[in-house]
Design a protein around this motif. Sequence first.
Motif, PDB file in Angstrom:
ATOM      1  N   ALA A   1       1.849  -0.194 -21.116  1.00 42.31           N
ATOM      2  CA  ALA A   1       1.838   0.305 -19.739  1.00 42.31           C
ATOM      3  C   ALA A   1       2.290  -0.791 -18.782  1.00 42.31           C
ATOM      4  O   ALA A   1       2.002  -1.975 -18.991  1.00 42.31           O
ATOM      5  CB  ALA A   1       0.446   0.802 -19.372  1.00 42.31           C
ATOM      6  N   ARG A   2       2.998  -0.411 -17.717  1.00 44.71           N
ATOM      7  CA  ARG A   2       3.525  -1.368 -16.750  1.00 44.71           C
ATOM      8  C   ARG A   2       3.241  -0.886 -15.323  1.00 44.71           C
ATOM      9  O   ARG A   2       3.230   0.316 -15.054  1.00 44.71           O
ATOM     10  CB  ARG A   2       5.030  -1.545 -16.930  1.00 44.71           C
ATOM     11  CG  ARG A   2       5.427  -2.208 -18.241  1.00 44.71           C
ATOM     12  CD  ARG A   2       5.015  -3.659 -18.268  1.00 44.71           C
ATOM     13  NE  ARG A   2       5.444  -4.325 -19.485  1.00 44.71           N
ATOM     14  CZ  ARG A   2       4.723  -4.419 -20.595  1.00 44.71           C
ATOM     15  NH1 ARG A   2       3.512  -3.850 -20.633  1.00 44.71           N
ATOM     16  NH2 ARG A   2       5.180  -5.043 -21.653  1.00 44.71           N
ATOM     17  N   LEU A   3       3.041  -1.830 -14.431  1.00 42.70           N
ATOM     18  CA  LEU A   3       2.887  -1.517 -13.020  1.00 42.70           C
ATOM     19  C   LEU A   3       4.252  -1.431 -12.363  1.00 42.70           C
ATOM     20  O   LEU A   3       5.125  -2.258 -12.609  1.00 42.70           O
ATOM     21  CB  LEU A   3       2.061  -2.599 -12.318  1.00 42.70           C
ATOM     22  CG  LEU A   3       0.581  -2.698 -12.683  1.00 42.70           C
ATOM     23  CD1 LEU A   3      -0.042  -3.889 -11.968  1.00 42.70           C
ATOM     24  CD2 LEU A   3      -0.153  -1.423 -12.321  1.00 42.70           C
ATOM     25  N   VAL A   4       4.431  -0.416 -11.518  1.00 46.31           N
ATOM     26  CA  VAL A   4       5.689  -0.220 -10.795  1.00 46.31           C
ATOM     27  C   VAL A   4       5.352   0.042  -9.332  1.00 46.31           C
ATOM     28  O   VAL A   4       4.426   0.791  -9.030  1.00 46.31           O
ATOM     29  CB  VAL A   4       6.494   0.966 -11.370  1.00 46.31           C
ATOM     30  CG1 VAL A   4       7.749   1.202 -10.541  1.00 46.31           C
ATOM     31  CG2 VAL A   4       6.873   0.696 -12.821  1.00 46.31           C
ATOM     32  N   CYS A   5       6.112  -0.584  -8.433  1.00 46.83           N
ATOM     33  CA  CYS A   5       5.860  -0.450  -7.012  1.00 46.83           C
ATOM     34  C   CYS A   5       7.032   0.230  -6.319  1.00 46.83           C
ATOM     35  O   CYS A   5       8.191  -0.015  -6.657  1.00 46.83           O
ATOM     36  CB  CYS A   5       5.629  -1.836  -6.399  1.00 46.83           C
ATOM     37  SG  CYS A   5       5.304  -1.818  -4.630  1.00 46.83           S
ATOM     38  N   CYS A   6       6.744   1.113  -5.379  1.00 51.43           N
ATOM     39  CA  CYS A   6       7.765   1.679  -4.513  1.00 51.43           C
ATOM     40  C   CYS A   6       7.169   1.802  -3.122  1.00 51.43           C
ATOM     41  O   CYS A   6       6.036   1.394  -2.882  1.00 51.43           O
ATOM     42  CB  CYS A   6       8.264   3.023  -5.037  1.00 51.43           C
ATOM     43  SG  CYS A   6       7.108   4.377  -4.801  1.00 51.43           S
TER      44      CYS A   6
END
Length: 270
Positions: A243-248
Amino acid sequence: MGPLTIRKETMWSDLPEHLMERILECLPVDCFFRFRAVCKTWNTLFSSQHFNSIARNSHPFLILCPSDTQLPSLIYSFITNTWLTISLSFIPHDYPINFRGSASGLLLADINANFLFGYNSPTLCVCNPLTQTYSMLPEMVSVSRITAKTILPAGNKMEEYTVMVVGMSSTGTVLIEAYNSTSKAWKVAGTFPDVVLRSENMLFFKGYLLGMIASGGIMAYNIEQGIISIMAMPTAEANNSRARLVCCKRGVFVVRAIEENHCLKGVIVW
């Protein structure tokens, strides 16, 4: 007076550049590469900072990158609901490369040549997959061993960004060091709390450093106030190493690719 004759071969060339930008910016991201090959004028327009600023803000996309840049990466367009393959082989390297973060169309990568020669920290690189350009970052000032890293926009222009790293200094202190693309220099931004991060994946969002910790959950650390808090994750993702963190602009997401026999079957977003 005879009928009006329009020469099709001059219609586009006679348009002012700002009108061409307004027309072309309506294209989804998977069409950018096709119109880039139409003519030299369009290719030059594609590379302009103004057009890239419009495109990156108007057309969000998701990119999945393999560690082997000779293999194609995948770009998902939210506008057309389609996948597109793109090559990242333009990044020069002779050793393994890992992609550690993204911001406004830019990717942060590390090239692991240093590990093979007994050093602790990789060479950091920022690249633009749409324009096929890259920039190698200089060595850090205080951090000698990187624990985690991330990239974030630092202005309205695509070439303006900040890279933040967490790592150990030569004195044993865990520091936060930041690179600014405008000044082209590293600067210590603060110290880091005594927590163990689960991976090198880290984000900076609304004044907080975010990272998944080894004990489960997501750490949110306010650098200025020195305050840390822990947020729970979904049970299925809490201990998932992929799992990875993604920002928008809207917020922070946990993203995980679903694979079967080394083939991508889907993507989970929480």
